[in-house]
Design an enzyme around this catalytic site. Sequence first.
Site, PDB file in Angstrom:
ATOM      1  N   ASP A  25       5.084  14.956  -3.585  1.00  0.00           N
ATOM      2  CA  ASP A  25       5.100  15.908  -2.480  1.00  0.00           C
ATOM      3  C   ASP A  25       6.591  16.022  -2.072  1.00  0.00           C
ATOM      4  OD1 ASP A  25       5.585  13.850  -0.825  1.00  0.00           O
ATOM      5  OD2 ASP A  25       3.718  13.913   0.189  1.00  0.00           O
ATOM      6  N   HIS A  26       6.787  16.782  -0.903  1.00  0.00           N
ATOM      7  CA  HIS A  26       8.093  17.034  -0.495  1.00  0.00           C
ATOM      8  C   HIS A  26       8.775  15.837  -0.155  1.00  0.00           C
ATOM      9  CE1 HIS A  26       5.177  17.386   2.756  1.00  0.00           C
ATOM     10  NE2 HIS A  26       6.134  16.991   3.518  1.00  0.00           N
ATOM     11  N   CYS A  82       4.895   9.935  -2.713  1.00  0.00           N
ATOM     12  CA  CYS A  82       4.752  10.609  -1.295  1.00  0.00           C
ATOM     13  C   CYS A  82       5.506   9.678   0.019  1.00  0.00           C
ATOM     14  CB  CYS A  82       3.409  11.074  -0.957  1.00  0.00           C
ATOM     15  SG  CYS A  82       2.396   9.470  -0.524  1.00  0.00           S
ATOM     16  N   GLY A  83       5.281  10.185   1.092  1.00  0.00           N
ATOM     17  CA  GLY A  83       5.970   9.326   2.079  1.00  0.00           C
ATOM     18  C   GLY A  83       5.864   7.973   2.376  1.00  0.00           C
ATOM     19  N   THR A  84       4.627   7.558   2.293  1.00  0.00           N
ATOM     20  CA  THR A  84       4.240   6.128   2.377  1.00  0.00           C
ATOM     21  C   THR A  84       3.325   5.648   1.074  1.00  0.00           C
ATOM     22  OG1 THR A  84       2.118   6.637   3.606  1.00  0.00           O
ATOM     23  CG2 THR A  84       4.087   6.385   5.078  1.00  0.00           C
ATOM     24  N   GLY A  85       3.015   6.589   0.541  1.00  0.00           N
ATOM     25  CA  GLY A  85       1.989   6.395  -0.814  1.00  0.00           C
ATOM     26  C   GLY A  85       0.531   6.162  -0.226  1.00  0.00           C
ATOM     27  N   GLY A  87      -1.207   8.536   1.628  1.00  0.00           N
ATOM     28  CA  GLY A  87      -1.898   9.659   1.658  1.00  0.00           C
ATOM     29  C   GLY A  87      -2.446   9.987   0.032  1.00  0.00           C
ATOM     30  N   HIS A 115      -5.817  -7.052 -12.845  1.00  0.00           N
ATOM     31  CA  HIS A 115      -7.020  -7.245 -12.232  1.00  0.00           C
ATOM     32  C   HIS A 115      -7.995  -6.240 -11.708  1.00  0.00           C
ATOM     33  CE1 HIS A 115      -5.588 -11.285 -10.258  1.00  0.00           C
ATOM     34  NE2 HIS A 115      -5.419 -11.303 -11.626  1.00  0.00           N
ATOM     35  N   HIS A 150     -14.724 -11.710 -15.551  1.00  0.00           N
ATOM     36  CA  HIS A 150     -14.692 -11.381 -13.979  1.00  0.00           C
ATOM     37  C   HIS A 150     -14.265 -10.245 -13.580  1.00  0.00           C
ATOM     38  CE1 HIS A 150     -11.362 -14.227 -14.590  1.00  0.00           C
ATOM     39  NE2 HIS A 150     -10.946 -13.784 -13.172  1.00  0.00           N
TER      40      HIS A 150
END
Length: 165
Positions: A25-26, A82-85, A87, A115, A150
Amino acid sequence: MGTTETLPGNEQDIPFREVIGFANDHAGFPMRPPVLDLLGRHSGRIIDVGARSEEPVDFPDVTRQAVQTILDGQTDRVILLCGTGAGACIAANKVRGIRAAVAHDTYVARQAVVHDDVNVLCIGAWITGPQIALDIIRHFLAARFSDEEHFRRRVAKLALLEQGQ
């Protein structure tokens, strides 16, 4: 043509992929060039549906386009910036068949694949510097889902959750 790169420490090769999906994104726009350069060295083609400027776009829209490349069988891995990841990760995980994780270090990027069979990596461009982001992507691309029972059982249970079971 792509290059073979071996990760230091564990001597694991990053496999060449025919296609890798990518979107930003931007907020992720400033990190675009080095990430695309890295992806270009490890794939024959990048399906790039990311923003081409810092003009605001809605991350759910570019995320949907990028993860569609997995659903369509064009690729098995997508990178989202994105900004924080967070969203992009939330948006990606709303799509059946997608398992996304935010990683701000190489350990999480690797373990999420080994995992949890994660197929979408989300990076926060405001949180992670470019060099660390490139290392995170390398570890994500090099990792392979474990064949241990597992882990396979747990990922199968994730698929059941997607189906409301």
